[in-house]
Design an enzyme around this catalytic site. Structure first.
Site, PDB file in Angstrom:
ATOM      1  N   THR A   1       5.504   4.227   2.313  1.00  0.00           N
ATOM      2  CA  THR A   1       6.107   5.447   2.830  1.00  0.00           C
ATOM      3  C   THR A   1       6.530   5.270   4.283  1.00  0.00           C
ATOM      4  O   THR A   1       7.625   5.695   4.682  1.00  0.00           O
ATOM      5  CB  THR A   1       5.122   6.618   2.695  1.00  0.00           C
ATOM      6  OG1 THR A   1       4.547   6.604   1.387  1.00  0.00           O
ATOM      7  CG2 THR A   1       5.817   7.949   2.918  1.00  0.00           C
TER       8      THR A   1
ATOM      9  N   GLY B   1       0.808  -1.197   0.000  1.00  0.00           N
ATOM     10  CA  GLY B   1       0.000   0.000   0.000  1.00  0.00           C
ATOM     11  C   GLY B   1       0.850   1.259   0.000  1.00  0.00           C
ATOM     12  O   GLY B   1       2.041   1.234   0.321  1.00  0.00           O
ATOM     13  N   CYS B   2       0.224   2.391  -0.344  1.00  0.00           N
ATOM     14  CA  CYS B   2       0.959   3.658  -0.464  1.00  0.00           C
ATOM     15  C   CYS B   2       1.417   4.173   0.899  1.00  0.00           C
ATOM     16  O   CYS B   2       2.594   4.526   1.077  1.00  0.00           O
ATOM     17  CB  CYS B   2       0.117   4.686  -1.189  1.00  0.00           C
ATOM     18  SG  CYS B   2      -1.544   4.927  -0.519  1.00  0.00           S
ATOM     19  N   PHE B   3       0.518   4.234   1.874  1.00  0.00           N
ATOM     20  CA  PHE B   3       0.918   4.646   3.214  1.00  0.00           C
ATOM     21  C   PHE B   3       1.958   3.680   3.783  1.00  0.00           C
ATOM     22  O   PHE B   3       2.899   4.078   4.463  1.00  0.00           O
ATOM     23  CB  PHE B   3      -0.291   4.679   4.152  1.00  0.00           C
ATOM     24  CG  PHE B   3      -1.147   5.898   4.038  1.00  0.00           C
ATOM     25  CD1 PHE B   3      -0.622   7.172   4.207  1.00  0.00           C
ATOM     26  CD2 PHE B   3      -2.505   5.781   3.780  1.00  0.00           C
ATOM     27  CE1 PHE B   3      -1.418   8.300   4.116  1.00  0.00           C
ATOM     28  CE2 PHE B   3      -3.318   6.905   3.697  1.00  0.00           C
ATOM     29  CZ  PHE B   3      -2.768   8.168   3.863  1.00  0.00           C
TER      30      PHE B   3
END
Length: 350
Positions: A158, A153-155
């Site tokens: 990061t 996932g993106c979160f």
């Protein structure tokens, strides 16, 4: 296949993740997109829904037909909503295609955990175990030896790139981690949603899914592996009125006295040779605009000697490193190519 041109199909081509795959793969020297697929818009020109692709892609959208796709493609990207990929992936794998899934259906190894957080029945456990978690800078060797990748996932990407080396080294107490995450509105997808309506988000800044975001167990799963013991985090997400970008501001307690400069050196050593993670020098912290439109993750640090805590700042473009770019990076690793192939973009600035 490691040196030949390959053919790619994109399922979910009318979403932001799918159309970002189209944009990035246009510049890839070893990949040709041979099928753009949408179950809801099959037969329509892709440029009808995305006029920016006029005269760039003249394709008509294909429907989901495994035999047709197998005839056209060697690899399939699944840029579909959660709950859909688990129904499609088995047939594509059985057809001999390589599969890179951008949804959350195969990220969590526990079916019970998936059901709790995603509110769906989980995928078949055999397939879940087969899928390699594609956090490229951490699990790149496993990716290179697989034909089925679950894109993070993106979160999660990061957060984990910012935290993983510190947790792995034992420099921070994993029980103390707090993740304060902010995302641009494209992270909510292209579908109609009141929370991302212009008049709701413009000149506004709001938290959402507090203590309920589905990326929470994904983050904890990887940090648990890094720490060698169970890790539970506090993870809060926010929407900010911008199109792209994620900033994760993260806090943790040091296990012993360390300086910001020591963290810079630790991270530079950990990510040595991994060109998409850029470590900022001591006293320099990244901003989302500085990775816009690229596959970079930029990370900075600040140790607070007064409190014995450290602040991590990690930024990505949620549609690139947080989705389509990392999926292509994983394809490069899977194909034994240079992982930067087709992804060497300079950030769009200002």
């Amino acid at each position: 296949m490691s040196s030949s041109q390959i053919r790619a199909a994109i399922v979910g081509s009318t979403g932001y993740g799918g159309v970002e795959l189209i944009r990035l793969l246009q510049s890839h020297p070893k990949v040709t997109v041979t099928s753009v697929i949408s179950s809801s818009n099959s037969g329509a020109p892709i440029a009808e829904g995305f006029p920016h692709l006029t005269e760039i892609r003249t394709d008509l959208l294909d429907g989901i037909d495994v035999e047709l796709i197998r005839a056209k493609a060697d690899v399939v990207f699944l840029a579909t909503p959660h709950g859909i990929s688990m129904k499609l992936a088995p047939d594509f794998l059985d057809a001999g295609l390589k599969v890179i899934d951008l949804s959350g259906d195969f990220r969590l190894k526990s079916g019970d955990t998936y059901k709790q957080w995603y509110k769906h029945e989980p995928a078949d456990q055999t397939l879940v175990e087969r899928a390699v978690y594609g956090l490229a800078e951490v699990y790149g060797e496993q990716v290179a030896n697989s034909d089925f990748i679950s894109n993070p996932g993106c979160f999660t990407t990061t957060s984990l790139l910012g935290l993983y080396p510190a947790v792995k080294s034992g420099w921070i107490n994993p029980d103390s981690i707090i993740i304060d995450a902010k995302s641009g509105v494209s992270g909510a997808g292209r579908g109609l949603n009141l929370s991302s309506h212009y008049s709701e988000i413009n000149e506004n800044f709001k938290a959402y899914k507090i203590n309920k975001h589905q990326h929470t167990p994904e983050i904890e799963q990887v940090l648990t592996e890094a720490a060698g013991r169970p890790v539970i985090t506090t993870f809060t997400t926010h929407l900010v009125p911008m199109t792209r970008g994620i900033m994760c501001t993260m806090y943790a307690t040091l296990t012993e006295r360390r300086s910001s400069a020591e963290f810079v050196e630790l991270y530079r050593q950990f990510y040595e040779g991994r060109k998409f993670v850029r470590i900022r020098p001591d006293g320099n912290w990244p901003a989302t605009k500085e990775v816009y439109g690229t596959n970079y993750c930029d990370i900075g640090f600040s140790v607070d000697e007064r409190t014995g805590r450290i602040t991590f700042i990690s930024v990505t473009d949620n549609l690139v490193k947080g989705a389509a770019g990392q999926a292509i990076q994983n394809l490069n690793l899977l194909m034994k190519w240079d992982e930067t192939l087709g992804l060497q973009f300079t950030p769009v600035y200002p």
